[in-house]
Design a protein around this motif. Structure first.
Motif, PDB file in Angstrom:
ATOM      1  N   CYS A  12      58.164  16.903  63.014  1.00  9.52           N
ATOM      2  CA  CYS A  12      58.076  15.633  63.422  1.00  9.52           C
ATOM      3  C   CYS A  12      56.706  15.231  62.774  1.00  9.52           C
ATOM      4  CB  CYS A  12      58.267  15.112  64.724  1.00  9.52           C
ATOM      5  SG  CYS A  12      56.887  15.999  65.919  1.00  9.52           S
ATOM      6  N   PHE A  13      56.406  14.010  62.699  1.00  8.57           N
ATOM      7  CA  PHE A  13      55.061  13.687  62.285  1.00  8.57           C
ATOM      8  C   PHE A  13      53.927  13.835  63.184  1.00  8.57           C
ATOM      9  CE2 PHE A  13      53.293  10.177  65.082  1.00  8.57           C
ATOM     10  CZ  PHE A  13      54.645   9.646  65.642  1.00  8.57           C
ATOM     11  N   GLY A  14      54.060  13.910  64.485  1.00  3.54           N
ATOM     12  CA  GLY A  14      53.137  14.339  65.419  1.00  3.54           C
ATOM     13  C   GLY A  14      52.337  15.856  65.423  1.00  3.54           C
ATOM     14  N   VAL A  15      53.614  16.720  65.030  1.00  2.00           N
ATOM     15  CA  VAL A  15      53.325  18.142  65.155  1.00  2.00           C
ATOM     16  C   VAL A  15      52.589  18.547  63.468  1.00  2.00           C
ATOM     17  CG1 VAL A  15      54.137  20.366  64.642  1.00  2.00           C
ATOM     18  CG2 VAL A  15      55.084  18.867  66.682  1.00  2.00           C
ATOM     19  N   CYS A  93      49.734  13.426  70.260  1.00  2.00           N
ATOM     20  CA  CYS A  93      50.429  12.561  69.576  1.00  2.00           C
ATOM     21  C   CYS A  93      50.572  11.139  70.150  1.00  2.00           C
ATOM     22  CB  CYS A  93      51.980  12.983  69.592  1.00  2.00           C
ATOM     23  SG  CYS A  93      53.105  11.963  68.970  1.00  2.00           S
ATOM     24  N   LEU A  95      52.687   8.945  70.390  1.00  2.00           N
ATOM     25  CA  LEU A  95      53.769   8.790  71.280  1.00  2.00           C
ATOM     26  C   LEU A  95      53.891   9.358  72.603  1.00  2.00           C
ATOM     27  CD1 LEU A  95      56.518   9.050  68.691  1.00  2.00           C
ATOM     28  CD2 LEU A  95      55.250   6.965  69.223  1.00  2.00           C
ATOM     29  N   VAL A  96      52.976  10.320  72.676  1.00  2.00           N
ATOM     30  CA  VAL A  96      52.510  11.079  74.138  1.00  2.00           C
ATOM     31  C   VAL A  96      51.600  10.091  74.966  1.00  2.00           C
ATOM     32  CG1 VAL A  96      51.558  13.111  75.514  1.00  2.00           C
ATOM     33  CG2 VAL A  96      53.140  13.180  73.371  1.00  2.00           C
ATOM     34  N   THR A 158      58.836  12.968  76.361  1.00  2.00           N
ATOM     35  CA  THR A 158      59.320  12.507  75.036  1.00  2.00           C
ATOM     36  C   THR A 158      60.512  12.902  74.303  1.00  2.00           C
ATOM     37  OG1 THR A 158      57.612  13.842  74.130  1.00  2.00           O
ATOM     38  CG2 THR A 158      56.891  11.612  74.280  1.00  2.00           C
ATOM     39  N   THR A 159      60.693  14.270  74.896  1.00  2.00           N
ATOM     40  CA  THR A 159      61.838  15.006  74.002  1.00  2.00           C
ATOM     41  C   THR A 159      63.107  15.373  74.889  1.00  2.00           C
ATOM     42  OG1 THR A 159      60.696  17.149  75.069  1.00  2.00           O
ATOM     43  CG2 THR A 159      60.038  16.395  72.759  1.00  2.00           C
ATOM     44  N   CYS A 188      60.926  10.041  72.208  1.00  2.00           N
ATOM     45  CA  CYS A 188      60.364   9.535  70.994  1.00  2.00           C
ATOM     46  C   CYS A 188      61.448   9.433  70.003  1.00  2.00           C
ATOM     47  CB  CYS A 188      58.933  10.397  70.567  1.00  2.00           C
ATOM     48  SG  CYS A 188      59.619  11.877  70.053  1.00  2.00           S
ATOM     49  N   PRO A 190      61.600  10.387  66.779  1.00  2.00           N
ATOM     50  CA  PRO A 190      62.082  11.785  65.985  1.00  2.00           C
ATOM     51  C   PRO A 190      62.848  12.671  66.890  1.00  2.00           C
ATOM     52  CG  PRO A 190      59.716  11.518  65.842  1.00  2.00           C
ATOM     53  CD  PRO A 190      60.054  10.432  66.832  1.00  2.00           C
ATOM     54  N   THR A 191      62.465  12.649  68.172  1.00  2.00           N
ATOM     55  CA  THR A 191      63.687  13.341  69.005  1.00  2.00           C
ATOM     56  C   THR A 191      64.854  12.491  69.063  1.00  2.00           C
ATOM     57  OG1 THR A 191      61.973  14.097  70.820  1.00  2.00           O
ATOM     58  CG2 THR A 191      64.311  13.882  71.424  1.00  2.00           C
ATOM     59  N   THR A 259      61.657  19.972  66.630  1.00  2.00           N
ATOM     60  CA  THR A 259      60.213  19.166  65.872  1.00  2.00           C
ATOM     61  C   THR A 259      59.085  19.878  65.468  1.00  2.00           C
ATOM     62  OG1 THR A 259      59.262  18.558  68.021  1.00  2.00           O
ATOM     63  CG2 THR A 259      60.967  17.149  66.680  1.00  2.00           C
TER      64      THR A 259
END
Ligand code: SF4
Length: 289
Positions: A12-15, A93, A95-96, A158-159, A188, A190-191, A259
């Motif tokens: 995902c973008f966060g990682v 992230c 989103l976190v 988020t996951t 999130c 992506p999840t 992710t």
């Protein structure tokens, strides 16, 4: 054997952002990461080879600069690092951060915070460590054991799979019909995309391979979700774990990934499955003859 890849899978973008920041800083200076930057050993080993150090606790921190992972951490942790003189870099992230912000707003408005998630996961620990009072729930039993409050403010790790989260929120509403239950969906995007794609994939496949770290929550959840729709689901962390036996008799094989799984790992797994498919076809012809 036909091979399908999930529409949405992998990093995902966060990682990706956290890894980019780590690589950028590692190019010019040395630093410690507090915890696993991402829950994937292949990524962690690559970063170690570039000189990045991972500390499991404050005692293990080796350098003056400390990076916070994509999973985030509490304000208490940041304050205590700064009080010890460390420079803190954050790859949390966004989103976190949204989960942290939502919980703060709940508390300011008199809601009792409830986090749906795994209490031992670093993201959840980071969210609740700053709170005086809170509950972390993950099962119907956890909901049943809650104390009655006037107002509950509910968020999710988020996951977590959104459908399961919604079930628990409904359970909470039914358990305490006189309480106000305010739920903010913090699962999130992506999840959600990976979960939805995994369901689509698992429904049409005889075998599903889920690639991701053993400690990765979203990978575990992908395994659980696929197992609802497909009887032969295998969780592997790297290509070496893939076995020919997994595919015997399978006409359709699906690939998905958590992710924090790098694109290269997904490509290697796909190539190896194609090699296995070539090996298995003559066997299938002989068996049919
Ligand atoms: S899984 Fe979601 S919350 Fe976690 S880093 Fe990726 S985008 Fe951010």
């Amino acid at each position: 054997m036909r091979i399908f890849k999930a529409t949405h899978l992998g990093m995902c973008f966060g990682v990706r952002n956290a890894i980019t920041l780590a690589n950028k800083v590692a190019a010019t200076s040395q630093f410690s990461v507090l915890g696993e930057l991402v829950h994937n050993n292949i990524v962690l080993d690559e970063l170690r080879n570039k000189g990045v150090h991972f500390a499991n606790s404050f005692q293990e921190i080796r350098y003056d600069t400390v990076m916070i992972t994509a999973h985030g951490c509490s304000q208490k942790t940041i304050a205590s690092l700064q009080a010890r003189g460390y420079q803190v870099l954050q790859s949390t992230c966004p989103l976190v951060r949204y989960v942290h912000k939502t919980v703060r707003q709940f508390v300011e408005n008199g809601f009792h915070p409830v986090v749906i998630g795994r209490r031992d996961h670093s993201e959840v620990r980071g969210v609740v460590e700053d709170l005086d009072e809170y509950d972390v729930v993950l099962t119907a039993e956890d909901i049943f054991n809650l104390k009655e409050r006037e107002k509950y403010g509910v968020v999710s790790q988020t996951t977590q799979p959104i459908n399961y989260v919604l079930e628990l929120v409904n359970l909470l509403k039914n358990r305490f019909p006189n309480s106000e239950v305010c739920f903010v969906d913090t699962v999130c995007a992506p999840t959600k995309q990976r979960q939805d794609s995994a369901i689509e994939l698992a429904k049409q496949c005889d075998v599903v391979i889920v690639i991701g770290g053993r400690k990765s929550n979203n990978t575990k959840e992908l395994v659980n979700t696929c197992a609802i729709y497909c009887r032969r689901v295998y969780h592997i962390e790297n290509v070496d774990e893939l076995m020919l036996e997994y595919f015997i008799g399978a006409e359709t094989v699906g690939i998905t990934a958590g992710t924090s799984t790098p694109d290269e790992t997904i490509d290697l797994v796909e190539k190896k499955i194609r090699l296995f498919a070539d090996k298995l076809v003559p066997e299938a012809i002989i068996a049919a003859a």
